[in-house]
Scaffold this motif. Structure first.
Motif, PDB file in Angstrom:
ATOM      1  N   TRP A  27      43.733  39.798  37.409  1.00 21.23           N
ATOM      2  CA  TRP A  27      43.662  38.351  37.228  1.00 21.23           C
ATOM      3  C   TRP A  27      45.045  37.730  37.103  1.00 21.23           C
ATOM      4  O   TRP A  27      45.241  36.559  37.431  1.00 21.23           O
ATOM      5  CB  TRP A  27      42.871  38.021  35.972  1.00 21.23           C
ATOM      6  CG  TRP A  27      41.418  38.340  36.059  1.00 21.23           C
ATOM      7  CD1 TRP A  27      40.796  39.185  36.915  1.00 21.23           C
ATOM      8  CD2 TRP A  27      40.391  37.792  35.226  1.00 21.23           C
ATOM      9  NE1 TRP A  27      39.452  39.215  36.664  1.00 21.23           N
ATOM     10  CE2 TRP A  27      39.177  38.378  35.646  1.00 21.23           C
ATOM     11  CE3 TRP A  27      40.391  36.883  34.179  1.00 21.23           C
ATOM     12  CZ2 TRP A  27      37.961  38.074  35.029  1.00 21.23           C
ATOM     13  CZ3 TRP A  27      39.185  36.585  33.573  1.00 21.23           C
ATOM     14  CH2 TRP A  27      37.982  37.154  33.991  1.00 21.23           C
ATOM     15  N   ASN A  28      46.015  38.507  36.583  1.00 21.21           N
ATOM     16  CA  ASN A  28      47.354  37.968  36.361  1.00 21.21           C
ATOM     17  C   ASN A  28      48.229  38.013  37.618  1.00 21.21           C
ATOM     18  O   ASN A  28      49.329  37.459  37.619  1.00 21.21           O
ATOM     19  CB  ASN A  28      48.044  38.745  35.232  1.00 21.21           C
ATOM     20  CG  ASN A  28      47.328  38.572  33.908  1.00 21.21           C
ATOM     21  OD1 ASN A  28      47.013  37.453  33.509  1.00 21.21           O
ATOM     22  ND2 ASN A  28      47.060  39.677  33.214  1.00 21.21           N
TER      23      ASN A  28
ATOM     24  N   PRO B 110      49.546  36.905  41.098  1.00 22.15           N
ATOM     25  CA  PRO B 110      49.492  35.635  41.847  1.00 22.15           C
ATOM     26  C   PRO B 110      48.695  35.735  43.141  1.00 22.15           C
ATOM     27  O   PRO B 110      48.249  34.720  43.680  1.00 22.15           O
ATOM     28  CB  PRO B 110      50.966  35.317  42.129  1.00 22.15           C
ATOM     29  CG  PRO B 110      51.683  36.607  41.974  1.00 22.15           C
ATOM     30  CD  PRO B 110      50.938  37.367  40.928  1.00 22.15           C
TER      31      PRO B 110
ATOM     32  N   LEU C 211      40.220  30.673  38.417  1.00 23.83           N
ATOM     33  CA  LEU C 211      41.628  31.059  38.486  1.00 23.83           C
ATOM     34  C   LEU C 211      42.536  29.848  38.639  1.00 23.83           C
ATOM     35  O   LEU C 211      43.683  29.868  38.167  1.00 23.83           O
ATOM     36  CB  LEU C 211      41.844  32.038  39.638  1.00 23.83           C
ATOM     37  CG  LEU C 211      41.376  33.466  39.397  1.00 23.83           C
ATOM     38  CD1 LEU C 211      41.728  34.351  40.580  1.00 23.83           C
ATOM     39  CD2 LEU C 211      41.974  34.046  38.129  1.00 23.83           C
TER      40      LEU C 211
ATOM     41  N   ARG D 153      42.818  28.943  35.002  1.00 21.47           N
ATOM     42  CA  ARG D 153      43.452  29.980  34.195  1.00 21.47           C
ATOM     43  C   ARG D 153      44.935  30.122  34.515  1.00 21.47           C
ATOM     44  O   ARG D 153      45.765  30.311  33.626  1.00 21.47           O
ATOM     45  CB  ARG D 153      42.750  31.315  34.442  1.00 21.47           C
ATOM     46  CG  ARG D 153      43.270  32.470  33.580  1.00 21.47           C
ATOM     47  CD  ARG D 153      42.549  33.757  33.954  1.00 21.47           C
ATOM     48  NE  ARG D 153      42.918  34.820  33.042  1.00 21.47           N
ATOM     49  CZ  ARG D 153      43.969  35.607  33.200  1.00 21.47           C
ATOM     50  NH1 ARG D 153      44.778  35.419  34.245  1.00 21.47           N
ATOM     51  NH2 ARG D 153      44.228  36.572  32.336  1.00 21.47           N
ATOM     52  N   ASN D 154      45.284  30.035  35.799  1.00 22.93           N
ATOM     53  CA  ASN D 154      46.657  30.284  36.231  1.00 22.93           C
ATOM     54  C   ASN D 154      47.357  29.018  36.708  1.00 22.93           C
ATOM     55  O   ASN D 154      48.280  29.073  37.525  1.00 22.93           O
ATOM     56  CB  ASN D 154      46.668  31.333  37.347  1.00 22.93           C
ATOM     57  CG  ASN D 154      46.205  32.696  36.862  1.00 22.93           C
ATOM     58  OD1 ASN D 154      46.284  33.002  35.684  1.00 22.93           O
ATOM     59  ND2 ASN D 154      45.689  33.507  37.781  1.00 22.93           N
TER      60      ASN D 154
ATOM     61  N   ARG E  87      50.818  29.411  35.482  1.00 22.83           N
ATOM     62  CA  ARG E  87      51.412  30.711  35.795  1.00 22.83           C
ATOM     63  C   ARG E  87      51.745  30.845  37.274  1.00 22.83           C
ATOM     64  O   ARG E  87      52.808  31.360  37.648  1.00 22.83           O
ATOM     65  CB  ARG E  87      50.456  31.843  35.400  1.00 22.83           C
ATOM     66  CG  ARG E  87      50.066  31.856  33.929  1.00 22.83           C
ATOM     67  CD  ARG E  87      49.108  33.006  33.672  1.00 22.83           C
ATOM     68  NE  ARG E  87      48.516  32.940  32.336  1.00 22.83           N
ATOM     69  CZ  ARG E  87      47.684  33.829  31.846  1.00 22.83           C
ATOM     70  NH1 ARG E  87      47.341  34.866  32.572  1.00 22.83           N
ATOM     71  NH2 ARG E  87      47.190  33.701  30.625  1.00 22.83           N
ATOM     72  N   HIS E  88      50.828  30.431  38.130  1.00 25.98           N
ATOM     73  CA  HIS E  88      50.989  30.660  39.570  1.00 25.98           C
ATOM     74  C   HIS E  88      50.677  29.392  40.370  1.00 25.98           C
ATOM     75  O   HIS E  88      49.758  29.377  41.196  1.00 25.98           O
ATOM     76  CB  HIS E  88      50.073  31.797  40.026  1.00 25.98           C
ATOM     77  CG  HIS E  88      50.210  33.056  39.240  1.00 25.98           C
ATOM     78  ND1 HIS E  88      51.429  33.681  39.067  1.00 25.98           N
ATOM     79  CD2 HIS E  88      49.289  33.803  38.566  1.00 25.98           C
ATOM     80  CE1 HIS E  88      51.254  34.773  38.328  1.00 25.98           C
ATOM     81  NE2 HIS E  88      49.969  34.862  38.021  1.00 25.98           N
TER      82      HIS E  88
ATOM     83  N   ASN F 280      48.057  28.785  43.747  1.00 24.69           N
ATOM     84  CA  ASN F 280      46.973  27.810  43.652  1.00 24.69           C
ATOM     85  C   ASN F 280      47.101  26.739  44.735  1.00 24.69           C
ATOM     86  O   ASN F 280      46.115  26.364  45.382  1.00 24.69           O
ATOM     87  CB  ASN F 280      46.984  27.146  42.274  1.00 24.69           C
ATOM     88  CG  ASN F 280      46.403  28.034  41.199  1.00 24.69           C
ATOM     89  OD1 ASN F 280      45.996  29.154  41.461  1.00 24.69           O
ATOM     90  ND2 ASN F 280      46.369  27.538  39.974  1.00 24.69           N
TER      91      ASN F 280
END
Length: 332
Positions: free
Chosen positions: A234-235, A237, A281, A284-285, A288-289, A293
């Motif tokens: 999940w983490n 990218p 996602l 969630r990200n 982060r990413h 996305n």
């Protein structure tokens, strides 16, 4: 003489991985058979040159050739190999970090010679699980098949295709197919990190009369560079991109291969879960990413506007699932 081309797409950073795979090709038990094995290593601009792995490989009836191409992923690399397999009767696939057990080629040939056009087998996927053990339809597959020997089966296209639509029954490194009969099928290069192999098997099956398989474990999954497995995290990218490609895969399956309403309903449920996974996602990200996305968002707008329109509703659904501790996250 029977000619088999073994196509190995190659992109690795660590030396020794390819050599282990090649050793298992050269160790195939083909006694009593007049077979020529032509190994085609497709160098997809690998950081570790394949030539470093080839010293000392020598056996009568075996040849090895390195093909080079610009980096384009496993689908394009396999297509390069298929284009170069001129004159082959059969083509077998082996990922550069996977291993064959000694009976693999002989087992596949014995069933293909009985009239099947595609063969696959079970494989050791992890230390404790096999490919078949992760599928819910194997008992139904066996029940619909004709036993040919110890764990060897033939099954008609009519019976196996619905099961293949339900689940991808074959791991790439277990597949051998009748290239002489079906020389023009190619991998879908638009599926960069998920599903290119699954679509290929379905396309081959549509052009066959009979398939074959063994429930014996005749291949082992390796641990080199794997775009699909690395994107399961999940983490990572790439995870949201993997779900996007899985979404596109199942949309293609629904439109191109589903013939009954039940099949369309089943694949449609996977599409719904994948849309929700992408939406989850995105949230969630988000910080982060953002680039990943944004890349997926742009693809949805261009290629899958219905999924884009459903994003707000799916974000709400997955937010509620998360609060309830019931996030139904799809593998793809």
């Amino acid at each position: 003489m029977t000619r088999i081309s073994v196509i190995i797409p190659y992109y690795q950073r660590e030396q020794g991985i390819l050599r282990r795979a090649l050793d298992t090709v050269y160790a195939q038990d083909l006694s009593g058979r007049d077979v020529q094995v032509d190994i085609l290593i497709v160098d997809d601009e690998s950081p570790s040159p394949p030539e470093l792995e080839l010293d000392g490989l020598n056996r009568d009836g075996f040849s090895i050739r390195v093909l080079r191409r610009p980096n384009g992923g496993p689908a394009q690399a396999r297509n390069t190999g298929l284009d170069a397999a001129t004159g082959a009767d059969y083509v077998a696939f082996l990922d550069s970090d996977d291993l064959w057990r000694p009976a693999h080629l002989a087992t596949g040939l014995s069933l293909l010679e009985k009239g099947a056009q595609i063969y696959f087998c079970d494989s050791l996927y992890s230390e404790t699980e096999t490919w078949f053990s992760g599928l819910d339809c194997i008992d139904r597959l066996v029940a619909a098949s004709d036993l040919q020997g110890d764990a060897l089966y033939l099954i008609s296209k009519k019976k196996i295709l619905p099961l293949f639509i339900e689940s991808c029954l074959a791991h790439t490194s277990t597949v051998i197919f009748d290239y002489a009969a079906i020389p023009d099928v190619r991998f879908d290069a638009s599926q960069l990190t998920a599903g290119e192999d699954y679509l290929f098997w379905l396309c081959v099956l549509q052009q066959t009369d009979m398939a074959a398989y063994s429930t014996h474990i005749l291949s082992d999954r390796g641990r080199g560079i794997d775009l699909y497995r690395s994107a399961l995290d999940w983490n990572n990218p790439e995870c949201v991109k993997r779900l996007y490609y899985a979404l596109r895969l199942h949309q293609k399956i629904k439109h191109q291969y589903c013939e009954t309403q039940e099949q369309k309903r089943h694949v449609g449920e996977k599409i719904t879960l994948l849309r929700r996974g992408i939406a989850y996602l995105f949230m969630r990200n988000f910080l982060r990413h953002p680039r990943s996305n944004a890349w997926v968002l742009s693809r949805l707008v261009i290629h899958d506007f219905p999924s884009f329109l459903l994003l707000p509703a799916n974000m709400l659904i997955t937010a509620r699932q998360k609060l309830a501790g019931k996030v139904d996250f799809p593998i793809g």
